[in-house]
Motif scaffolding. Sequence first.
Motif, PDB file in Angstrom:
ATOM      1  N   ASP A 194      41.636-100.733  39.924  1.00 26.22           N
ATOM      2  CA  ASP A 194      41.329 -99.235  40.360  1.00 26.22           C
ATOM      3  C   ASP A 194      41.815 -99.080  41.981  1.00 26.22           C
ATOM      4  N   ALA A 195      41.377-100.147  42.637  1.00 28.82           N
ATOM      5  CA  ALA A 195      41.671-100.078  44.107  1.00 28.82           C
ATOM      6  C   ALA A 195      43.247-100.252  44.367  1.00 28.82           C
ATOM      7  N   LEU A 196      43.736-101.268  43.710  1.00 30.05           N
ATOM      8  CA  LEU A 196      45.164-101.500  44.132  1.00 30.05           C
ATOM      9  C   LEU A 196      45.945-100.257  43.755  1.00 30.05           C
ATOM     10  N   PHE A 197      45.607 -99.531  42.756  1.00 28.47           N
ATOM     11  CA  PHE A 197      46.531 -98.525  42.379  1.00 28.47           C
ATOM     12  C   PHE A 197      46.153 -97.101  42.943  1.00 28.47           C
ATOM     13  N   LEU A 198      44.963 -97.073  43.679  1.00 21.54           N
ATOM     14  CA  LEU A 198      44.364 -95.851  44.529  1.00 21.54           C
ATOM     15  C   LEU A 198      45.468 -95.160  45.366  1.00 21.54           C
ATOM     16  N   PRO A 199      46.073 -95.820  46.039  1.00 25.44           N
ATOM     17  CA  PRO A 199      47.425 -95.003  46.902  1.00 25.44           C
ATOM     18  C   PRO A 199      48.106 -94.257  46.125  1.00 25.44           C
ATOM     19  N   PHE A 200      48.670 -94.556  44.876  1.00 30.63           N
ATOM     20  CA  PHE A 200      49.354 -93.735  44.047  1.00 30.63           C
ATOM     21  C   PHE A 200      48.564 -92.433  43.649  1.00 30.63           C
ATOM     22  N   ALA A 201      47.259 -92.769  42.979  1.00 31.06           N
ATOM     23  CA  ALA A 201      46.534 -91.798  42.591  1.00 31.06           C
ATOM     24  C   ALA A 201      46.134 -90.832  43.734  1.00 31.06           C
ATOM     25  N   ALA A 202      46.213 -91.227  44.795  1.00 31.91           N
ATOM     26  CA  ALA A 202      45.821 -90.488  46.152  1.00 31.91           C
ATOM     27  C   ALA A 202      46.944 -89.866  46.541  1.00 31.91           C
ATOM     28  N   ARG A 236      48.669 -99.256  56.342  1.00 34.25           N
ATOM     29  CA  ARG A 236      47.651 -98.320  56.057  1.00 34.25           C
ATOM     30  C   ARG A 236      46.595 -98.924  55.016  1.00 34.25           C
ATOM     31  N   SER A 237      45.484 -98.303  54.870  1.00 37.18           N
ATOM     32  CA  SER A 237      44.330 -98.876  54.207  1.00 37.18           C
ATOM     33  C   SER A 237      43.537 -97.775  53.600  1.00 37.18           C
ATOM     34  N   LEU A 238      42.768 -98.149  52.470  1.00 34.66           N
ATOM     35  CA  LEU A 238      41.773 -97.205  51.945  1.00 34.66           C
ATOM     36  C   LEU A 238      40.652 -98.147  51.536  1.00 34.66           C
ATOM     37  N   SER A 239      39.578 -97.575  51.374  1.00 38.74           N
ATOM     38  CA  SER A 239      38.221 -98.317  50.850  1.00 38.74           C
ATOM     39  C   SER A 239      37.569 -97.627  49.870  1.00 38.74           C
ATOM     40  N   LYS A 240      37.159 -98.219  48.606  1.00 41.58           N
ATOM     41  CA  LYS A 240      36.665 -97.601  47.587  1.00 41.58           C
ATOM     42  C   LYS A 240      36.543 -98.848  46.524  1.00 41.58           C
ATOM     43  N   TYR A 241      35.481 -98.436  45.642  1.00 38.99           N
ATOM     44  CA  TYR A 241      35.085 -99.276  44.552  1.00 38.99           C
ATOM     45  C   TYR A 241      34.635-100.832  45.046  1.00 38.99           C
ATOM     46  N   LYS A 242      34.210-100.485  46.524  1.00 36.87           N
ATOM     47  CA  LYS A 242      33.520-101.919  47.012  1.00 36.87           C
ATOM     48  C   LYS A 242      34.900-102.970  47.307  1.00 36.87           C
ATOM     49  N   CYS A 243      35.999-102.418  47.540  1.00 37.56           N
ATOM     50  CA  CYS A 243      37.272-102.951  47.617  1.00 37.56           C
ATOM     51  C   CYS A 243      38.018-102.415  48.737  1.00 37.56           C
ATOM     52  N   ARG A 244      39.019-103.340  49.168  1.00 32.85           N
ATOM     53  CA  ARG A 244      40.072-102.666  50.176  1.00 32.85           C
ATOM     54  C   ARG A 244      41.325-102.782  49.578  1.00 32.85           C
ATOM     55  N   VAL A 245      42.124-101.615  49.803  1.00 30.87           N
ATOM     56  CA  VAL A 245      43.654-101.724  49.455  1.00 30.87           C
ATOM     57  C   VAL A 245      44.353-101.331  50.824  1.00 30.87           C
TER      58      VAL A 245
END
Length: 354
Positions: free
Chosen positions: A15-23, A138-147
């Motif tokens: 979920d974290a890995l693909f978060l940048p596409f969903a966002a 660039r980075s995002l943090s969610k689901y207790k993970c960092r992408v």
Amino acid sequence: MTTSFSAAVPDSLLDALFLPFAAGALRLPADGHALFLHARDGFRLRETAGAGWLCQQSFKPFADALQRAGRRVGEPAPDRRYPLVLLLPPRQRDEARAAFARALRHLEPGGVVLAAAANNAGAKSAEADLARLAGALRSLSKYKCRVFWATPRPETVESALLEAWLALDAPQRIEGGYLSRPGLFAWHRIDAASALLAAHLPADLAGRVADLGAGYGYLAAQVVARCPQVQAIDLYEAEARALEPARVNLAEACQASGREDMAGSVHWHDVTAGLAQRYDAIVTNPPFHQGRADLPELGRAFIASAAEALLPHGRLWLVANRHLPYEATLASRFAQVRTVAVQDGFKVIEAVRA
């Protein structure tokens, strides 16, 4: 036999890995091609990946899971470049750095390298390493993970550092002169439990022997050195990166013992799925972890596979952490079970089939 390795990656990591596409921060490549290093199967991958995606995975149970899900699994050609390279970095830092370097080596100019790691599995260190190699992230943090991701510019990538990190994955000599490589079990040393088992191997082991979960081949080499009546030995290992060191260490052990004509082979195989060959004896230091979690079911699955693969009166020689509850499984599968040694938190057990 159903594998006891869990092929599923935590949903939160994909979920974290693909978060940048969903966002909306990233778009999937227009040409539909991508490379996924250290790939794992999961819902998000099945939802996102197209026919042009290549998934690289060297651990057999995880590679099998990807193939069952319909993914194309393999190694990229050395000169193949992709507009998107995804990566789940391994925990061992040298192996992870080599993986980051490999990701950049396979990236098209203007392409995106994208990685994710759990916060409790070295995410900050992994992010810092990719930034050191690829430049601004660039980075995002969610689901207790960092992408985190980058679009490296050629002028920002230090070629000397890239080559140095690629070289970190090369097999290298360790304690005892064995060949190994970062990321393998006890990769930089002789494992104490395996050494204890080797010290108690009986000289009268004979016939065809198997080493289950062979790693870089230490136990198999010890069988060759200590058991002159052994005529053939097969090494089974689920991690493909261990196969080359295991072959070298086995060949060198045979040469040192004056047994160059001894039959031996190394197999990329998930032991928990069972063995096709039958053996007079089996040696093993079975895994009991997957990631950071205790999973004694793995050891039990190794014992079950060994029991089914042994000939009548065949012998299993096993070492394990003292606290692991293998005795009931051994008693249900073997006619005779005896503890040979208990030392330094480990136990060596011999089990004999009826």
